[in-house]
Motif scaffolding. Structure first.
Motif, PDB file in Angstrom:
ATOM      1  N   SER A   1      -2.093  47.767  20.400  1.00 55.80           N
ATOM      2  CA  SER A   1      -0.847  46.799  20.758  1.00 55.80           C
ATOM      3  C   SER A   1      -0.490  46.157  19.555  1.00 55.80           C
TER       4      SER A   1
ATOM      5  N   TYR B   1      -7.740  58.311  17.305  1.00 55.68           N
ATOM      6  CA  TYR B   1      -7.155  59.465  18.356  1.00 55.68           C
ATOM      7  C   TYR B   1      -8.367  60.013  18.791  1.00 55.68           C
TER       8      TYR B   1
ATOM      9  N   LYS C   1       1.563  56.454  22.671  1.00 55.49           N
ATOM     10  CA  LYS C   1       1.148  56.404  21.008  1.00 55.49           C
ATOM     11  C   LYS C   1      -0.210  57.568  21.027  1.00 55.49           C
TER      12      LYS C   1
ATOM     13  N   THR D   1      13.264  49.629  19.858  1.00 48.97           N
ATOM     14  CA  THR D   1      13.549  49.908  21.233  1.00 48.97           C
ATOM     15  C   THR D   1      14.772  49.756  21.772  1.00 48.97           C
TER      16      THR D   1
ATOM     17  N   LEU E   1       8.933  52.581  17.651  1.00 45.54           N
ATOM     18  CA  LEU E   1       9.296  51.874  16.497  1.00 45.54           C
ATOM     19  C   LEU E   1      10.422  51.069  16.679  1.00 45.54           C
TER      20      LEU E   1
ATOM     21  N   MET F   1       2.003  51.224  12.873  1.00 44.92           N
ATOM     22  CA  MET F   1       2.550  50.924  14.131  1.00 44.92           C
ATOM     23  C   MET F   1       2.819  51.949  15.136  1.00 44.92           C
ATOM     24  N   THR F   2       2.332  53.229  14.744  1.00 44.49           N
ATOM     25  CA  THR F   2       2.283  54.300  15.847  1.00 44.49           C
ATOM     26  C   THR F   2       0.816  54.597  16.208  1.00 44.49           C
TER      27      THR F   2
ATOM     28  N   LYS G   1       1.632  51.762  23.786  1.00 43.88           N
ATOM     29  CA  LYS G   1       0.179  51.942  23.449  1.00 43.88           C
ATOM     30  C   LYS G   1      -0.346  53.148  23.985  1.00 43.88           C
TER      31      LYS G   1
ATOM     32  N   LEU H   1      11.659  49.279  10.379  1.00 45.17           N
ATOM     33  CA  LEU H   1      10.989  49.811   9.090  1.00 45.17           C
ATOM     34  C   LEU H   1      12.095  50.629   8.287  1.00 45.17           C
TER      35      LEU H   1
ATOM     36  N   LEU I   1      11.445  45.422  14.967  1.00 42.20           N
ATOM     37  CA  LEU I   1      10.818  46.207  14.089  1.00 42.20           C
ATOM     38  C   LEU I   1      12.016  46.975  13.503  1.00 42.20           C
TER      39      LEU I   1
ATOM     40  N   LYS J   1      12.474  57.568  16.219  1.00 43.18           N
ATOM     41  CA  LYS J   1      11.706  56.021  16.171  1.00 43.18           C
ATOM     42  C   LYS J   1      11.694  55.758  17.553  1.00 43.18           C
TER      43      LYS J   1
ATOM     44  N   LYS K   1       7.910  43.717  18.270  1.00 43.93           N
ATOM     45  CA  LYS K   1       7.976  44.407  19.480  1.00 43.93           C
ATOM     46  C   LYS K   1       9.365  44.708  19.590  1.00 43.93           C
ATOM     47  N   HIS K   2      10.201  43.679  19.154  1.00 41.00           N
ATOM     48  CA  HIS K   2      11.572  44.047  19.633  1.00 41.00           C
ATOM     49  C   HIS K   2      12.647  44.240  18.471  1.00 41.00           C
TER      50      HIS K   2
END
Lengths: 278, 232
Positions: free
Chosen positions: A95, B102, B73, B55, B53, A90-91, B70, A277, A275, B48, A272-273
């Motif tokens: 998208s 990357y 990152k 919001t 990760l 996810m990093t 995107k 972990l 998550l 995070k 997206k909103h």
């Protein structure tokens, strides 16, 4: 980036699927030889047991292959995006949509391969077991070809390509809806702080409950008020019945597409909103 | 050049708990910043949020001028506080993956670091010891020419020799225009490599200053000041 994600997803899944596929193909040959062997032996002794066991192993392997494809679809989404590996996945500079599409497309490809392989493995077993070339029979046997052509002509209403397209679209959307329902359940369940899998399972059941509630509402609330005399009228001739069948196929596809869209946006929103972990 | 990190009124709530509360923070390019605070103070939550990760519940955050997403990152190199490498992948496959995603990944640098540690690139993550996994993860992260390095507890749970290796790797490999944020509560080990420190407690930034100013103002080390400020 979607292409790169798909490449890595295949790399992650093929190490499990390819050996299994190889095993099933090998077992289909052995099962075919076992049928031949069972036909030849006089007494059902040790050899008979071995032949029977090989046949059983083949059918179990076929079943297992389907189960593994399904479990792998769920496990990859869960482990790769929602567990520790999610910190890496996810990093990545991709998208959420690309993540979902990569998982979805690769799962569908494996489902398609498993389906085609199952048919191929059965044909191999029967071809070896009965010393008949079923494949050649299907393609080259004039009688069989004629029956197939007639059947397809009836069902396809003269347009076999259109019928094949209908089947493919329905299969694709149906598979995607199943995958996305699992993804949505996992995305919802894993947004919880604890007992993520238990919440995911509950979310799966909850989605099923909401869907059946909607279906029942439509079945008992809306459908009785509609005029379905056209169904009865359609059954009067083969042509109109076939038309009705095609209508049903496209309606099924449309419903699957609606399911896909709903599950996709639920999955996307939670990833997206919400998550989480741990 | 944009600041590497800017937080304005950044707040993150988990239900009724405020993990971060109205955080205002600016990290300029070329700085090594220590994000210091006791366990549960909000360090990982902040990192995070920088990574997208999580919001924010309120406020705004920009990473190298971009909202987390995107594009940001691609500019951030992140070392999480746990091993996130897939067990079935080899070091070579991991390098392939980093090179794929990357554009700033310097493969030669990664291979050089691997060779200096006598690590075979054929070794699977599942076959590596905990320390080796951490080293490989750090090598991958520090082999990028990123604008911002976010290192969450990079020296937690490793022996002193590995700790030295990790800190040396961090300092030797980041670019001049990039910034490094190191989250830790092991202050004495990182103090010598830090330019700035940020003290965080109960989700609030209580202090942001340069290490030199702090030493001059309080006449003590950052470690001693931390122990004083966060005394239980």
């Amino acid at each position: 980036m979607l292409g790169k994600l798909i490449k890595h997803e295949f790399r992650a899944t093929r190490r499990i699927m390819l050996p299994l596929i190889g095993g099933v193909l090998l077992l289909s040959v052995l099962a075919g030889l076992s049928i031949r062997g069972l036909d030849r032996i006089q007494n059902f002794g040790f050899l008979g047991v071995m032949y029977s066991l090989t046949l059983t192993a083949f059918f179990l392997a076929l079943f297992a292959l389907g189960v593994v494809a399904l479990v792998l679809m769920i496990q990859r989404f869960y482990k790769n995006l929602l567990r520790d590996e999610g910190y890496l996945a996810m990093t990545l500079p991709v998208s959420v949509d690309e993540h979902i599409w990569a998982k979805l497309l690769v799962s569908f490809v494996w489902f398609a391969i498993v389906t085609l392989l199952s048919v191929a493995a059965m044909l191999i077993m029967l071809s070896i077991g009965t010393r008949m070339n079923f494949l050649r029979g299907l393609i080259g046997g004039e009688e069989l070809r004629k029956i197939l052509r007639e059947t397809l002509r009836y069902i396809g209403g003269g347009n076999i390509a259109a019928f094949a397209l209908e089947c493919l679209v329905l299969l694709f959307l149906g598979s995607c809806a199943t995958c996305l329902r699992c993804y949505a359940s996992l995305a919802i369940g894993c947004s919880a702080a604890n007992h993520k899998l238990a919440w995911s399972f509950l979310a799966f059941i909850g989605i099923g409950f909401v869907l059946s509630l909607l279906q029942n509402t439509i079945s008992f609330g809306v459908l009785p008020n509609l005029d379905f005399s056209f169904v009865e009228n359609s059954m009067e001739s083969v042509e109109t019945a076939v038309q009705l069948f095609h209508g049903a196929m496209w309606t099924g596809s449309a419903l699957a597409l609606i399911h896909c869209a709903i599950f996709y946006f639920v999955t996307r929103w939670f990833l997206k909103h919400r998550l989480n972990l741990a | 050049m944009d600041n590497c990190l800017e937080c304005r009124g950044l707040t993150k709530r988990f239900g009724s708990v405020r993990a971060l509360d109205n955080v205002n923070l600016t990290v300029r390019p070329g700085r090594v910043v220590g994000l210091l605070g006791p366990n549960g103070s909000g360090k990982t939550t902040l990192i995070k949020l920088c990574n997208g990760l999580l919001t924010p519940s309120d406020g705004a955050i920009t990473v190298c001028g971009e909202a987390p997403g995107k594009r940001s990152k691609a500019l951030v190199s992140y070392l999480p506080d746990r091993c996130c490498l897939p067990e079935w992948m080899s070091a070579k496959q991991l390098m392939d993956m980093y090179a794929d995603f990357y554009a700033d990944f310097d493969r030669a640098r990664a291979e050089d670091m691997m060779a200096r540690l006598n690590l075979s690139d054929k070794l699977l993550v599942g076959q590596m010891s905990k320390g080796t996994k951490e080293k490989v993860q750090l090598i991958l992260v520090m082999s990028r020419r990123a604008r911002l390095y976010l290192l969450d507890e990079p020296i937690g749970g490793v022996d002193p020799a590995t700790r030295d290796y990790i800190l040396e790797t961090i300092i030797r490999n980041y670019d001049e225009d990039a910034s490094v944020i190191i989250s830790t509560h092991l202050i004495s080990d990182v103090e010598n490599v830090l330019d700035d420190v940020v003290f965080i407690r109960d989700g609030q930034v209580t202090l942001q200053a340069s290490v030199d100013d702090l030493r001059e103002q309080y006449g003590k080390s950052v470690d001693a000041l931390f122990r004083e400020v966060f005394r239980c």
